[in-house]
Write a protein that holds these residues in place. Structure first.
Motif, PDB file in Angstrom:
ATOM      1  N   MET A 174       0.845  -1.195   0.000  1.00  0.00           N
ATOM      2  CA  MET A 174       0.000   0.000   0.000  1.00  0.00           C
ATOM      3  C   MET A 174       0.879   1.245   0.000  1.00  0.00           C
ATOM      4  SD  MET A 174      -2.974   1.067   2.706  1.00  0.00           S
ATOM      5  CE  MET A 174      -3.877   2.593   2.523  1.00  0.00           C
ATOM      6  N   PHE A 175       0.490   2.224  -0.803  1.00  0.00           N
ATOM      7  CA  PHE A 175       1.249   3.469  -0.906  1.00  0.00           C
ATOM      8  C   PHE A 175       0.382   4.618  -0.414  1.00  0.00           C
ATOM      9  CE2 PHE A 175       2.809   7.299  -2.855  1.00  0.00           C
ATOM     10  CZ  PHE A 175       4.181   7.136  -2.937  1.00  0.00           C
ATOM     11  N   ASP A 176       0.820   5.292   0.635  1.00  0.00           N
ATOM     12  CA  ASP A 176       0.094   6.451   1.144  1.00  0.00           C
ATOM     13  C   ASP A 176       0.591   7.704   0.433  1.00  0.00           C
ATOM     14  OD1 ASP A 176      -1.393   4.999   3.041  1.00  0.00           O
ATOM     15  OD2 ASP A 176       0.304   5.027   4.437  1.00  0.00           O
ATOM     16  N   PRO A 177      -0.311   8.506  -0.143  1.00  0.00           N
ATOM     17  CA  PRO A 177       0.120   9.739  -0.811  1.00  0.00           C
ATOM     18  C   PRO A 177       0.971  10.605   0.115  1.00  0.00           C
ATOM     19  CG  PRO A 177      -2.187   9.294  -1.278  1.00  0.00           C
ATOM     20  CD  PRO A 177      -1.771   8.300  -0.227  1.00  0.00           C
ATOM     21  N   ILE A 178       1.935  11.301  -0.477  1.00  0.00           N
ATOM     22  CA  ILE A 178       2.873  12.126   0.287  1.00  0.00           C
ATOM     23  C   ILE A 178       2.599  13.595  -0.010  1.00  0.00           C
ATOM     24  CG2 ILE A 178       5.303  12.614   0.745  1.00  0.00           C
ATOM     25  CD1 ILE A 178       5.930   9.877  -0.564  1.00  0.00           C
ATOM     26  N   ASP A 179       2.352  14.381   1.018  1.00  0.00           N
ATOM     27  CA  ASP A 179       2.220  15.825   0.822  1.00  0.00           C
ATOM     28  C   ASP A 179       3.538  16.373   0.302  1.00  0.00           C
ATOM     29  OD1 ASP A 179      -0.415  15.945   1.663  1.00  0.00           O
ATOM     30  OD2 ASP A 179       0.130  16.267   3.763  1.00  0.00           O
ATOM     31  N   PHE A 180       3.446  17.343  -0.613  1.00  0.00           N
ATOM     32  CA  PHE A 180       4.676  17.788  -1.252  1.00  0.00           C
ATOM     33  C   PHE A 180       5.655  18.414  -0.268  1.00  0.00           C
ATOM     34  CE2 PHE A 180       7.655  19.976  -3.883  1.00  0.00           C
ATOM     35  CZ  PHE A 180       7.850  19.064  -4.905  1.00  0.00           C
ATOM     36  N   ALA A 196       0.357  20.636  -8.678  1.00  0.00           N
ATOM     37  CA  ALA A 196       0.298  19.330  -8.010  1.00  0.00           C
ATOM     38  C   ALA A 196       0.752  19.468  -6.562  1.00  0.00           C
ATOM     39  CB  ALA A 196       1.165  18.323  -8.748  1.00  0.00           C
ATOM     40  N   GLY A 197      -0.042  18.901  -5.652  1.00  0.00           N
ATOM     41  CA  GLY A 197       0.269  19.070  -4.235  1.00  0.00           C
ATOM     42  C   GLY A 197       0.704  17.815  -3.514  1.00  0.00           C
TER      43      GLY A 197
END
Length: 225
Positions: free
Chosen positions: A1-7, A29-30
């Motif tokens: 599972m890949f959790d989105p990363i805040d920029f 893109a954020g």
């Protein structure tokens, strides 16, 4: 599972800023997403060596955000023959390699891009999430680590892609890092030791003699193998 990363977190971990993106318009893109989680691909660009190396030089150990295992390493790009690699993972997930076969060609299907994964170098992708948010994703070829004992490279990431390439008798784009500062996280084995499974085995059975403290944290810098 890949959790989105805040920029903001991505920038702190890698030093890569939005001005390093290949196109100015991408600055909207954020977050960083996994490529497979994009609902739509909007643009694709070749990843510069500088961007790729900055990603890799930021790789830390899981649970240890300070030890950068490739910091003093030598990074090379090459085409690798999977037959010549040693592996640390005990299993192949049938649904994953079938998913690569069926879905990967569609990811870049609307672009004049290299067909398939075997000859595809590193890419930066601008896409949309299911909610319509503009996000960034990375495609990074399989990652190998140098081996000073038997001189057979160790396959760290990309085992399913290598299995597919090996099955059809071809080579594929890869990245090899020599001079890694931490030992390989599992006992290196030959391909004949691996099992094809329909479900993931328990965590403690997924690698040969895994040392969890040596596991490379690729997901935290936006690499989803």
């Amino acid at each position: 599972m890949f959790d989105p990363i805040d920029f903001g977190d991505f920038e702190k971990r890698t030093g890569i800023r939005k001005r390093d993106f290949p196109v100015t318009g991408w600055k909207r893109a954020g977050r960083i997403f996994a490529l497979r989680d994009l609902a739509k691909v909007l643009d694709i660009r070749a990843m510069s060596k500088e961007y790729l190396f900055r990603l890799l030089l930021s790789v830390t150990l899981t649970g240890d955000g300070k030890t950068k295992v490739y910091k003093d390493g030598r990074i090379k790009l090459l085409r690798a023959d999977p037959h010549g690699l040693l592996i640390g993972q005990t299993f192949l997930l049938r649904s994953k390699y079938q998913g690569i076969l069926e879905n990967f060609p569609r990811v870049f299907g609307s672009f004049c891009e290299v067909r398939g994964m075997a000859k595809l170098p590193a890419r930066i992708v601008l896409g949309e999430s299911a909610e319509g948010e503009q996000v960034i994703a990375h495609y990074v070829p399989p990652i190998l680590e140098g081996n000073s004992v038997s001189h057979e490279p160790l396959l760290l990431d990309g085992i399913h892609r290598n299995f597919l390439a090996m099955s059809v008798g071809t080579t594929l784009e890869a990245i090899v890092v020599h001079g890694v500062s931490a030992p390989f996280p599992a006992r290196p084995m030959e391909w004949g030791s691996i099992s094809v499974m329909n479900e993931k085995p328990p965590k403690e059975e997924r690698f040969f003699d895994l040392k969890p403290e040596l596991f490379r944290d690729l997901k935290s810098i936006g690499i989803d193998g």
